[in-house]
Motif scaffolding. Structure first.
Motif, short mmCIF file in Angstrom:
data_model
loop_
_atom_site.label_atom_id
_atom_site.label_comp_id
_atom_site.label_asym_id
_atom_site.label_seq_id
_atom_site.Cartn_x
_atom_site.Cartn_y
_atom_site.Cartn_z
N CYS A 51 0.81 -1.10 0.09
CA CYS A 51 0.06 0.03 0.03
C CYS A 51 0.95 1.28 0.04
CB CYS A 51 -1.04 0.15 1.18
SG CYS A 51 -0.21 0.39 2.87
N THR A 52 0.25 2.38 -0.37
CA THR A 52 0.81 3.79 -0.19
C THR A 52 0.33 4.49 0.99
OG1 THR A 52 1.43 3.72 -2.66
CG2 THR A 52 1.55 5.89 -1.33
N THR A 53 1.04 4.78 2.07
CA THR A 53 0.49 5.57 2.97
C THR A 53 1.62 6.57 3.55
OG1 THR A 53 -0.82 5.19 5.05
CG2 THR A 53 1.06 3.70 4.70
N ASP A 54 1.23 7.40 4.51
CA ASP A 54 2.01 8.30 5.49
C ASP A 54 2.13 7.96 6.86
OD1 ASP A 54 -0.38 9.26 5.91
OD2 ASP A 54 0.24 11.44 5.67
N ILE A 55 1.04 7.04 7.15
CA ILE A 55 1.12 6.55 8.47
C ILE A 55 2.31 5.96 9.09
CG2 ILE A 55 -0.46 4.97 10.20
CD1 ILE A 55 -2.48 5.25 8.27
N THR A 56 2.77 6.35 10.30
CA THR A 56 3.92 5.54 11.02
C THR A 56 3.53 4.86 12.15
OG1 THR A 56 4.37 7.65 12.04
CG2 THR A 56 5.66 7.52 9.87
N ILE A 57 4.59 3.85 12.38
CA ILE A 57 4.20 3.07 13.49
C ILE A 57 4.01 3.83 14.81
CG2 ILE A 57 5.07 1.06 12.78
CD1 ILE A 57 7.85 1.54 14.19
N SER A 58 4.76 5.19 14.94
CA SER A 58 4.38 5.78 16.56
C SER A 58 2.85 6.38 16.33
CB SER A 58 5.12 7.06 16.27
OG SER A 58 5.00 8.14 15.25
#
Length: 236
Positions: free
Chosen positions: A105-112
């Motif tokens: 997928c493409t996303t800007d969500i990070t694990i933090s």
């Protein structure tokens, strides 16, 4: 079978009836719940799979949306469903399959940004009974050894029962300290706040995916739940 398949490929095994139709599901949860109640060789010798099977097997249709599927998994805490296929049988949809989707997928969500949950720990003095009780009370399949990145899981407990203790013959298994009975596995510790696609790729390549980032632990189920976000674009 669970010793080899649990986590590596799927979350559970499907149980079928005499007509080969699926009637339920069994995983590490069902085994540890029942050995907690009856930690004896009789449990393994005289209990049938039917007696401990979870009958709430999720059989979904092709019209179920990803959001609906994840809501079901959120309620059951079991990342596993089956779907009828064109061959007249069933195909499995597991957390590992969704890690593959997350990796592409493409996303800007990070694990933090993932929801933080309490890290459940145990220590060297805990018995197997203490450890299984903690798992059941906190509805988790993994516990971290205090002040380390080593963990114990239901799969490791099942592996130890089968390989080292001959299914509880001549041993009081629940009274043992973990250090006398089970080799732990190492959670991958990362320091970089990577995005969801990167951590999905990382986990997909791990035999037993479990990650520690700062003060949080991340499991495949956490990644699955994050896939509901409208900040994710799925590639065709």
């Amino acid at each position: 079978m669970l010793m080899h398949y649990l986590e590596s490929f799927t979350d559970s095994l499907v149980v079928t009836g005499e007509d080969e139709k699926p009637v339920g599901v069994i995983g590490g949860r069902e085994v540890i719940e029942n050995i907690f109640k009856n930690p004896s060789s009789d449990f393994f010798d005289k209990t049938t799979v039917e007696q401990v099977t979870d009958k709430n097997l999720m059989v979904i249709s092709e019209k179920v949306t990803l959001g609906e599927l994840l809501e079901m998994w959120k309620q059951t805490r079991r990342a596993f469903s089956i779907i009828p296929n064109s061959l007249g049988g069933y195909s499995a949809i597991s957390g590992r399959k969704l890690l593959e989707i997350g990796a592409n997928c493409t996303t800007d969500i990070t694990i933090s940004e993932l929801p933080k949950k309490e890290i459940i720990t145990f220590d060297h003095n805990n018995t197997l009974k203490d450890i299984i009780r903690l798992m059941l009370q906190n509805n988790t399949r993994k516990l971290i050894l205090k002040n380390s990145n080593m963990f114990i899981s239901d799969r490791l407990i099942i592996q130890s029962i089968a390989q080292k203790f001959d299914f509880f013959r001549n041993v009081k298994f629940l009274d043992l300290k973990f250090s006398e009975s089970i080799n732990l596995e190492e959670a991958k510790k990362i320091s970089k706040d990577v995005n969801l696609a990167e951590v999905s790729k990382m986990m997909y390549g791990m035999t037993h995916p479990y990650i520690i980032f700062q003060d949080q632990v991340i499991t495949p189920l956490d990644i699955c739940m994050a896939l509901q976000s409208d900040r994710i674009e799925f590639l065709g």
